[in-house]
Design a protein around this motif. Structure first.
Motif, short mmCIF file in Angstrom:
data_model
loop_
_atom_site.label_atom_id
_atom_site.label_comp_id
_atom_site.label_asym_id
_atom_site.label_seq_id
_atom_site.Cartn_x
_atom_site.Cartn_y
_atom_site.Cartn_z
N UNK A 19 0.83 -1.20 0.00
CA UNK A 19 0.00 0.00 0.00
C UNK A 19 0.87 1.26 0.00
N UNK A 20 1.96 1.23 0.77
CA UNK A 20 2.87 2.39 0.80
C UNK A 20 3.50 2.60 -0.57
N UNK A 21 3.88 1.51 -1.23
CA UNK A 21 4.47 1.60 -2.56
C UNK A 21 3.46 2.19 -3.54
N UNK A 22 2.23 1.68 -3.49
CA UNK A 22 1.17 2.19 -4.37
C UNK A 22 0.94 3.68 -4.14
N UNK A 23 0.88 4.08 -2.88
CA UNK A 23 0.68 5.50 -2.55
C UNK A 23 1.84 6.35 -3.05
#
Length: 59
Positions: A19-23
């Motif tokens: 999720x952090x990567x996607x954000x």
């Protein structure tokens, strides 16, 4: 910590990192090195999960 609970925690961390990567990728101002570090951490967690799952199937 049992093997199952440790695996569950690693899976949670793996999802959090994704999720952090996607954000981060959604914001062009984020440093590419930061994204690379997140990906390295995610891969390390995946490797650890695979080792634990292999260990679990041996027992």
């Amino acid at each position: 910590m049992s093997l199952e609970s440790h695996l569950a925690e690693l899976q949670r961390k793996h999802g959090d990192l994704q999720r952090k990567i996607d954000d981060a990728m959604a914001h062009p101002s984020v440093d590419a090195l930061e994204i690379a570090e997140l990906k390295r951490r995610k891969l390390a967690i995946k490797d650890e999960m695979q080792k634990l799952q292999a260990e679990r199937t041996r027992h």
